[in-house]
Write a protein that holds these residues in place. Structure first.
Motif, PDB file in Angstrom:
ATOM      1  N   LYS A  26       0.957  -1.146  -0.126  1.00 63.10           N
ATOM      2  CA  LYS A  26      -0.085   0.020   0.083  1.00 63.10           C
ATOM      3  C   LYS A  26       0.900   1.273  -0.162  1.00 63.10           C
ATOM      4  O   LYS A  26       1.802   1.434   0.643  1.00 63.10           O
ATOM      5  CB  LYS A  26      -0.760  -0.023   1.064  1.00 63.10           C
ATOM      6  CG  LYS A  26      -1.975  -1.149   1.232  1.00 63.10           C
ATOM      7  CD  LYS A  26      -2.636  -1.091   2.395  1.00 63.10           C
ATOM      8  CE  LYS A  26      -3.537  -2.300   2.332  1.00 63.10           C
ATOM      9  NZ  LYS A  26      -4.094  -2.836   3.586  1.00 63.10           N
ATOM     10  N   LYS A  27       0.416   2.166  -0.844  1.00 66.38           N
ATOM     11  CA  LYS A  27       1.206   3.540  -0.868  1.00 66.38           C
ATOM     12  C   LYS A  27       1.005   4.364   0.409  1.00 66.38           C
ATOM     13  O   LYS A  27      -0.127   4.390   1.094  1.00 66.38           O
ATOM     14  CB  LYS A  27       0.754   4.435  -2.005  1.00 66.38           C
ATOM     15  CG  LYS A  27       1.011   3.857  -3.390  1.00 66.38           C
ATOM     16  CD  LYS A  27       0.384   4.668  -4.532  1.00 66.38           C
ATOM     17  CE  LYS A  27       0.772   3.830  -5.885  1.00 66.38           C
ATOM     18  NZ  LYS A  27       0.226   4.730  -6.874  1.00 66.38           N
ATOM     19  N   LYS A  28       2.160   4.989   0.853  1.00 63.61           N
ATOM     20  CA  LYS A  28       2.039   5.686   2.256  1.00 63.61           C
ATOM     21  C   LYS A  28       1.808   6.971   1.734  1.00 63.61           C
ATOM     22  O   LYS A  28       1.994   7.486   0.765  1.00 63.61           O
ATOM     23  CB  LYS A  28       3.470   5.678   2.943  1.00 63.61           C
ATOM     24  CG  LYS A  28       3.986   4.452   3.348  1.00 63.61           C
ATOM     25  CD  LYS A  28       5.249   4.516   3.809  1.00 63.61           C
ATOM     26  CE  LYS A  28       5.802   3.159   4.334  1.00 63.61           C
ATOM     27  NZ  LYS A  28       7.122   3.322   4.856  1.00 63.61           N
ATOM     28  N   VAL A  29       0.869   7.633   2.802  1.00 65.35           N
ATOM     29  CA  VAL A  29       0.269   9.095   2.525  1.00 65.35           C
ATOM     30  C   VAL A  29       1.379   9.970   2.845  1.00 65.35           C
ATOM     31  O   VAL A  29       2.217   9.618   3.816  1.00 65.35           O
ATOM     32  CB  VAL A  29      -0.848   9.222   3.467  1.00 65.35           C
ATOM     33  CG1 VAL A  29      -1.488  10.534   3.130  1.00 65.35           C
ATOM     34  CG2 VAL A  29      -2.015   8.211   3.203  1.00 65.35           C
ATOM     35  N   SER A  30       1.648  10.768   1.907  1.00 67.31           N
ATOM     36  CA  SER A  30       2.654  11.781   2.032  1.00 67.31           C
ATOM     37  C   SER A  30       2.228  12.738   3.075  1.00 67.31           C
ATOM     38  O   SER A  30       1.199  12.978   3.409  1.00 67.31           O
ATOM     39  CB  SER A  30       2.961  12.425   0.693  1.00 67.31           C
ATOM     40  OG  SER A  30       1.964  13.132   0.200  1.00 67.31           O
ATOM     41  N   LYS A  34      -1.246  14.781   4.595  1.00 65.98           N
ATOM     42  CA  LYS A  34      -1.697  14.799   5.902  1.00 65.98           C
ATOM     43  C   LYS A  34      -2.110  16.370   6.115  1.00 65.98           C
ATOM     44  O   LYS A  34      -2.929  16.472   7.070  1.00 65.98           O
ATOM     45  CB  LYS A  34      -0.705  14.309   6.755  1.00 65.98           C
ATOM     46  CG  LYS A  34      -0.474  12.628   6.725  1.00 65.98           C
ATOM     47  CD  LYS A  34       0.324  12.133   7.511  1.00 65.98           C
ATOM     48  CE  LYS A  34       0.430  10.658   7.458  1.00 65.98           C
ATOM     49  NZ  LYS A  34       1.463   9.987   8.181  1.00 65.98           N
TER      50      LYS A  34
END
Length: 44
Positions: A26-30, A34
């Motif tokens: 899964k791609k991490k939220v930058s 945030k």
């Protein structure tokens, strides 16, 4: 055990599928997302 085996990691890579042995990454939220521009602190 190998490419033809549906239950092994190599078999999942060969078939191009995902499962317990090969979960999706899964791609991490930058950090920029945030702290989005719309969520600025409001003055009292």
């Amino acid at each position: 055990m190998g490419k033809g085996d549906k239950k092994t990691k190599r078999g999942k890579i060969y078939r191009g599928t995902f499962g317990v042995r090969r979960p999706r990454i899964k791609k991490k939220v930058s950090a920029e997302q945030k702290i989005s521009v719309g969520n600025k602190a409001k003055a009292k």
